[in-house]
Design an enzyme around this catalytic site. Sequence first.
Site, PDB file in Angstrom:
ATOM      1  N   ASN A  50       0.820  -1.212   0.000  1.00 52.35           N
ATOM      2  CA  ASN A  50       0.000   0.000   0.000  1.00 52.35           C
ATOM      3  C   ASN A  50       0.856   1.264   0.000  1.00 52.35           C
ATOM      4  OD1 ASN A  50      -2.359  -1.461   0.018  1.00 52.35           O
ATOM      5  ND2 ASN A  50      -2.648  -1.343   2.227  1.00 52.35           N
ATOM      6  N   ASP A  97       2.052   1.311  -9.457  1.00 50.15           N
ATOM      7  CA  ASP A  97       0.708   0.743  -9.377  1.00 50.15           C
ATOM      8  C   ASP A  97       0.700  -0.691  -9.895  1.00 50.15           C
ATOM      9  OD1 ASP A  97      -2.182   0.925  -8.963  1.00 50.15           O
ATOM     10  OD2 ASP A  97      -2.330   0.924 -11.134  1.00 50.15           O
ATOM     11  N   ASP A 100       2.574  -3.168  -7.023  1.00 48.28           N
ATOM     12  CA  ASP A 100       2.118  -3.292  -5.631  1.00 48.28           C
ATOM     13  C   ASP A 100       1.548  -4.681  -5.357  1.00 48.28           C
ATOM     14  OD1 ASP A 100      -0.176  -2.967  -7.122  1.00 48.28           O
ATOM     15  OD2 ASP A 100      -0.875  -1.176  -6.087  1.00 48.28           O
ATOM     16  N   ARG A 105       2.233 -10.285  -3.072  1.00 49.36           N
ATOM     17  CA  ARG A 105       2.405 -11.734  -3.185  1.00 49.36           C
ATOM     18  C   ARG A 105       3.819 -12.153  -2.784  1.00 49.36           C
ATOM     19  NH1 ARG A 105      -0.893 -10.323  -7.510  1.00 49.36           N
ATOM     20  NH2 ARG A 105       0.870 -10.004  -8.927  1.00 49.36           N
ATOM     21  N   ASP A 118      -5.739   0.042  -3.804  1.00 46.29           N
ATOM     22  CA  ASP A 118      -5.234   0.173  -5.175  1.00 46.29           C
ATOM     23  C   ASP A 118      -6.292   0.759  -6.095  1.00 46.29           C
ATOM     24  OD1 ASP A 118      -5.062  -1.260  -8.030  1.00 46.29           O
ATOM     25  OD2 ASP A 118      -3.022  -0.998  -7.280  1.00 46.29           O
ATOM     26  N   HIS A 119      -7.498   0.192  -6.070  1.00 40.97           N
ATOM     27  CA  HIS A 119      -8.557   0.663  -6.967  1.00 40.97           C
ATOM     28  C   HIS A 119      -9.044   2.056  -6.571  1.00 40.97           C
ATOM     29  CE1 HIS A 119      -8.517  -3.002  -9.123  1.00 40.97           C
ATOM     30  NE2 HIS A 119      -9.123  -3.735  -8.210  1.00 40.97           N
ATOM     31  N   ASP A 122      -6.661   4.375  -8.098  1.00 43.63           N
ATOM     32  CA  ASP A 122      -6.898   4.375  -9.546  1.00 43.63           C
ATOM     33  C   ASP A 122      -8.095   5.254  -9.908  1.00 43.63           C
ATOM     34  OD1 ASP A 122      -4.791   2.657  -9.939  1.00 43.63           O
ATOM     35  OD2 ASP A 122      -6.037   0.848 -10.028  1.00 43.63           O
TER      36      ASP A 122
END
Length: 371
Positions: A50, A97, A100, A105, A118-119, A122
């Site tokens: 993040n 972006d 991330d 993972r 994230d979204h 965006d």
Amino acid sequence: MPVSTMLSAELLKGLDEHKYSCSGRSITEPAFQVLWNWLVLLMPTWLAPNLITFIGLLCNIFGTGVLFWYSPHLTETAPWWCYASAGISLFVYQSLDAIDGKQARRTGSSSPLGELFDHGCDALSASLLVLGAMATMRMGDHPELVFSILLLTMSMFYSAHWRAYTGGMLEFGLIDVTEAQLAVTLLHLGTAVLGPDTLDVHFLELRLSVIFVFCFQLIGIPFLLNNCRLAFQKRDSGHCRKGTWYTPVVPYVVLIISTASMMVLSPSKISMKEPLLVGLLFACISAQVASSLVVAHMSKTPLDLVAPCLLPMLAVLLNVVLGVPFPEREAVIVALVIAAANLVVTSTLICLQIAAHMGIYIFSIRKRTAE
């Protein structure tokens, strides 16, 4: 509102059960994956995903913010380095972006909070992408084109997540956000090298910049219509509750109608005089509406039909309907400040609540210790 009551227990339970699902790959993504796979290995393993996303967003805001400072009406010519800064910052945002999720993972720190964060970033960056491009192309003297592209871009973003809300999966096309970001990055950098007057060249009696806008519309409109068609087709897929497939449409349509009505009814034609201010107001509100849709999709809960974040735009419209008792420019500025503050505060409280619920931190990989 207290952090503990921003989101309901039902919604939090839905987030706990959410698993990220996506499909599709755009035409340039395979080449970019080589860069992104190399870049993520340079990140220290203590760096939270993040935080990578947030740094990228700040870079994007800084780059476009500098451009807006020198082109406050989207018509002024900025110094060459402003265009270079906007292009570089957008490329940095795109890269961060993209990695991330890889970092999440890699460090075993994937979570629904990361996907939402994230979204959410965006959602705001999509509008900044458009307004930055409009500033570079100096399209402020064509406010109808500025807002048609801003509306189309956010509608494409929103419809993609509406499609995910009804179908359960975020799907990418052959030409998608990666290509849009690449095109605008090259636009900024090309303008820095060749000069902004290059875009004033006429072809078939149209400015080159206007032709670019029309080309984007030709690509974007079929994409938008296809998303809406598939979202409607999948309304009974079982991902969203029966009879709630239409709920994301309501607040977004209200936002579009109120924005368009304010622009048309404005006695001073505020959108022509201050396209950037009106555009940023729309950007802040649409980002919050879109983020609410992302939460609804991830938690499989209906989207609230009443969206308090629409109030700043509705207040500006009411001011126009009542005969402008308050100066329009000042009313838009106040509404923008309120919308931006509401976006930041609400997003912060929601992230804090989700982080506390999941026993994690927003900007740290460390897990919370049991109290």
